[in-house]
Scaffold this motif. Sequence first.
Motif, short mmCIF file in Angstrom:
data_model
loop_
_atom_site.label_atom_id
_atom_site.label_comp_id
_atom_site.label_asym_id
_atom_site.label_seq_id
_atom_site.Cartn_x
_atom_site.Cartn_y
_atom_site.Cartn_z
N ASP A 41 -4.79 -4.53 -2.11
CA ASP A 41 -4.36 -4.66 -3.50
C ASP A 41 -4.06 -6.13 -3.80
N THR A 84 10.47 -0.19 -4.16
CA THR A 84 10.54 -1.61 -3.79
C THR A 84 11.95 -2.04 -3.39
N ARG A 96 4.42 -0.72 -1.04
CA ARG A 96 3.68 -0.47 0.20
C ARG A 96 4.10 -1.46 1.27
N ARG A 101 -3.54 -7.64 -6.41
CA ARG A 101 -2.59 -7.91 -7.49
C ARG A 101 -1.13 -7.83 -7.04
N ALA A 102 -0.89 -7.23 -5.88
CA ALA A 102 0.48 -7.10 -5.39
C ALA A 102 0.99 -8.44 -4.87
N HIS A 119 6.25 3.84 -3.27
CA HIS A 119 6.38 2.81 -4.29
C HIS A 119 7.84 2.45 -4.59
N ASP A 127 3.31 3.80 3.36
CA ASP A 127 3.59 3.76 1.93
C ASP A 127 5.03 4.23 1.75
N ASN A 161 5.42 -5.82 -3.57
CA ASN A 161 6.20 -5.44 -4.74
C ASN A 161 5.79 -4.11 -5.35
N ASN A 162 4.73 -3.49 -4.82
CA ASN A 162 4.35 -2.15 -5.27
C ASN A 162 4.91 -1.09 -4.33
#
Length: 148
Positions: free
Chosen positions: A77, A10, A47, A79-80, A8, A5, A44-45
């Motif tokens: 995820d 990006t 990670r 949605r990423a 966050h 990680d 894009n988050n």
Amino acid sequence: MKDKDKDHDTELDRQKLIKMAMAEIDHAYAPYSGFYVAAAVLMNNGRVYTGVNIENASYPATVCAERNGIFKAISEDKRAKIAAIAIVGGKDGKITDYCAPCGVCRQVMREFSEPSSMKIIMAKDVDDYREMTLAELLPYSFGPDALK
């Protein structure tokens, strides 16, 4: 290996992403081709997920490093979106040339990214790499927007 990680963030740190891919290459399972590939996928988050190629005696059951990393990311995820991917590879795990993604991997990248902004980094080492967008590597692509 546990996924990393980046708090966050990006911001694209190409050298860090390349180092992450290079650190994984020995984990590839390539007893048939002897061609080891590793990838680090920045979402894009912020990670980062890594993947390696895993071959199978039944060749179609083989999975590429890029898809391995992308599927890990999407399973965590959905949605990423993919912001960037660094890819390294070579015979017997020795990185001697740029390693481009195969057509199937490009299509999977298309499903989970914005092609005009997604960066594909093909590296020999942290200071020697080529970078293109997915749109450049997969022009006139077919994607989810075509089915709406």
